[in-house]
Design a protein around this motif. Structure first.
Motif, mmCIF file in Angstrom:
data_model
loop_
_atom_site.group_PDB
_atom_site.id
_atom_site.type_symbol
_atom_site.label_atom_id
_atom_site.label_comp_id
_atom_site.label_asym_id
_atom_site.label_seq_id
_atom_site.Cartn_x
_atom_site.Cartn_y
_atom_site.Cartn_z
ATOM 1 N N PHE A 71 0.842 -1.190 0.000
ATOM 2 C CA PHE A 71 0.000 0.000 0.000
ATOM 3 C C PHE A 71 0.877 1.239 0.000
ATOM 4 C CE2 PHE A 71 -2.805 -3.172 1.951
ATOM 5 C CZ PHE A 71 -3.920 -3.025 1.152
ATOM 6 N N ALA A 72 0.539 2.202 -0.834
ATOM 7 C CA ALA A 72 1.327 3.426 -0.937
ATOM 8 C C ALA A 72 1.207 4.271 0.323
ATOM 9 C CB ALA A 72 0.893 4.230 -2.164
ATOM 10 N N HIS A 73 -0.002 4.359 0.886
ATOM 11 C CA HIS A 73 -0.206 5.171 2.085
ATOM 12 C C HIS A 73 -1.529 4.821 2.746
ATOM 13 C CE1 HIS A 73 -3.061 7.398 -0.388
ATOM 14 N NE2 HIS A 73 -2.117 7.560 -1.279
ATOM 15 N N GLY A 74 -1.659 5.160 4.016
ATOM 16 C CA GLY A 74 -2.932 5.043 4.701
ATOM 17 C C GLY A 74 -3.256 3.712 5.340
ATOM 18 N N ASN A 75 -2.439 2.701 5.155
ATOM 19 C CA ASN A 75 -2.718 1.386 5.728
ATOM 20 C C ASN A 75 -1.488 0.835 6.425
ATOM 21 O OD1 ASN A 75 -5.501 0.948 4.755
ATOM 22 N ND2 ASN A 75 -4.530 1.091 2.759
ATOM 23 N N GLY A 76 -0.868 1.644 7.264
ATOM 24 C CA GLY A 76 0.362 1.242 7.939
ATOM 25 C C GLY A 76 0.240 -0.046 8.717
ATOM 26 N N PHE A 77 -0.933 -0.334 9.256
ATOM 27 C CA PHE A 77 -1.148 -1.574 9.998
ATOM 28 C C PHE A 77 -0.910 -2.810 9.136
ATOM 29 C CE2 PHE A 77 -5.254 -0.377 8.237
ATOM 30 C CZ PHE A 77 -5.683 -1.555 7.653
ATOM 31 N N ALA A 78 -1.017 -2.675 7.813
ATOM 32 C CA ALA A 78 -0.900 -3.827 6.912
ATOM 33 C C ALA A 78 0.542 -4.317 6.766
ATOM 34 C CB ALA A 78 -1.476 -3.485 5.540
ATOM 35 N N PHE A 79 1.496 -3.613 7.348
ATOM 36 C CA PHE A 79 2.899 -4.018 7.228
ATOM 37 C C PHE A 79 3.399 -4.760 8.459
ATOM 38 C CE2 PHE A 79 2.361 -0.322 4.458
ATOM 39 C CZ PHE A 79 2.755 -0.889 3.267
ATOM 40 N N SER A 80 2.555 -4.921 9.450
ATOM 41 C CA SER A 80 2.911 -5.620 10.686
ATOM 42 C C SER A 80 1.865 -6.689 10.955
ATOM 43 C CB SER A 80 2.940 -4.626 11.855
ATOM 44 O OG SER A 80 2.856 -5.301 13.094
ATOM 45 N N GLN A 81 2.318 -7.935 11.129
ATOM 46 C CA GLN A 81 1.370 -9.010 11.390
ATOM 47 C C GLN A 81 0.558 -8.743 12.655
ATOM 48 O OE1 GLN A 81 2.630 -13.096 11.040
ATOM 49 N NE2 GLN A 81 4.383 -12.493 9.786
ATOM 50 N N THR A 82 1.211 -8.276 13.706
ATOM 51 C CA THR A 82 0.501 -8.025 14.960
ATOM 52 C C THR A 82 -0.516 -6.906 14.797
ATOM 53 O OG1 THR A 82 2.395 -8.818 16.232
ATOM 54 C CG2 THR A 82 0.793 -7.453 17.400
ATOM 55 N N LEU A 83 -0.100 -5.800 14.199
ATOM 56 C CA LEU A 83 -1.029 -4.687 13.999
ATOM 57 C C LEU A 83 -2.181 -5.083 13.082
ATOM 58 C CD1 LEU A 83 1.397 -1.627 13.643
ATOM 59 C CD2 LEU A 83 0.001 -2.287 15.630
ATOM 60 N N LEU A 84 -1.884 -5.851 12.047
ATOM 61 C CA LEU A 84 -2.926 -6.292 11.123
ATOM 62 C C LEU A 84 -3.930 -7.199 11.838
ATOM 63 C CD1 LEU A 84 -4.146 -6.440 8.298
ATOM 64 C CD2 LEU A 84 -2.488 -8.236 7.760
ATOM 65 N N GLY A 85 -3.439 -8.133 12.637
ATOM 66 C CA GLY A 85 -4.324 -9.022 13.392
ATOM 67 C C GLY A 85 -5.189 -8.257 14.371
ATOM 68 N N GLU A 86 -4.587 -7.276 15.050
ATOM 69 C CA GLU A 86 -5.354 -6.449 15.977
ATOM 70 C C GLU A 86 -6.409 -5.637 15.238
ATOM 71 O OE1 GLU A 86 -2.279 -4.232 17.927
ATOM 72 O OE2 GLU A 86 -1.748 -5.911 19.251
ATOM 73 N N ARG A 87 -6.057 -5.086 14.088
ATOM 74 C CA ARG A 87 -7.008 -4.287 13.294
ATOM 75 C C ARG A 87 -8.154 -5.167 12.806
ATOM 76 N NH1 ARG A 87 -9.883 -0.032 12.616
ATOM 77 N NH2 ARG A 87 -10.180 0.597 10.473
ATOM 78 N N TYR A 88 -7.832 -6.375 12.330
ATOM 79 C CA TYR A 88 -8.887 -7.288 11.890
ATOM 80 C C TYR A 88 -9.853 -7.560 13.040
ATOM 81 C CZ TYR A 88 -11.470 -11.033 9.799
ATOM 82 O OH TYR A 88 -12.505 -11.782 9.301
ATOM 83 N N ARG A 89 -9.308 -7.845 14.244
ATOM 84 C CA ARG A 89 -10.139 -8.103 15.420
ATOM 85 C C ARG A 89 -11.016 -6.900 15.745
ATOM 86 N NH1 ARG A 89 -11.440 -12.210 15.615
ATOM 87 N NH2 ARG A 89 -13.352 -11.175 16.148
ATOM 88 N N GLN A 90 -10.437 -5.687 15.664
ATOM 89 C CA GLN A 90 -11.213 -4.475 15.937
ATOM 90 C C GLN A 90 -12.401 -4.358 14.987
ATOM 91 O OE1 GLN A 90 -8.250 -1.453 15.453
ATOM 92 N NE2 GLN A 90 -7.481 -1.639 17.553
#
Length: 169
Positions: free
Chosen positions: A14-33
């Motif tokens: 992603f070029a911008h705006g989805n920083g959580f997508a570059f970290s497995q932990t952040l992505l998993g937390e975001r999915y849960r949210q």
């Protein structure tokens, strides 16, 4: 499957705006949210929400697409079964996928990476919780029949869906 959704994000630059997508932990937390927020909305709002199973959609597209169109109050068009033929401009991270015939190529895409995505799995609540959520979604998607919602355009704004064109993810 929730892990297929997350793997798709991890593979996309992603070029911008989805920083959580570059970290497995952040992505998993975001999915849960997001999943928890959807459950909250289902339980507290009198608002129609349509769950669509990607697995069911790709296994048997026509009935699932008819459900989706009916929910949105849109007419059936056979062109919905051939999104690869659409000639309109696509402005999404999945523009290559949108130009392909409906297929099951992304189903269970996460499985070969299971050993490497343990931080993602843990952040999503563990594999057992993820599989339980997936089973509930498949049951809901397989048995839920929605009548058209007259006058409402849930999930779409004017101009996003053109006559004869399937929804773009």
């Amino acid at each position: 499957h929730p892990l297929d959704c997350c793997i798709s994000n991890l593979f996309q630059h992603f070029a911008h705006g989805n920083g959580f997508a570059f970290s497995q932990t952040l992505l998993g937390e975001r999915y849960r949210q997001v999943a928890d927020t959807m459950e909250l909305w289902r339980g507290s709002l009198d608002l129609p929400i349509l769950d669509v199973s990607y697995e069911l959609l790709t296994a048997d597209p026509e009935p699932q697409i008819r459900r989706l169109l009916g929910f949105a109050g849109l007419e059936w068009d056979p062109a919905c079964l051939t999104p690869e033929r659409a000639q309109r401009r696509i402005m999404t991270a999945s523009q290559y996928q949108v130009r392909q015939p409906i297929n099951r190529g992304s189903v269970d895409r996460w499985r070969p990476f299971e050993a490497w995505i343990q931080p993602l799995i843990a952040a999503m609540g563990g594999l057992a919780a993820i599989e339980d959520e997936q089973r509930r979604a498949e049951i809901a998607g397989a048995h839920l029949t929605i009548a058209p919602v007259g006058g409402h355009e849930f999930g779409a704004s004017r101009g996003m869906l053109e006559p004869g064109m399937p929804p773009v993810s």
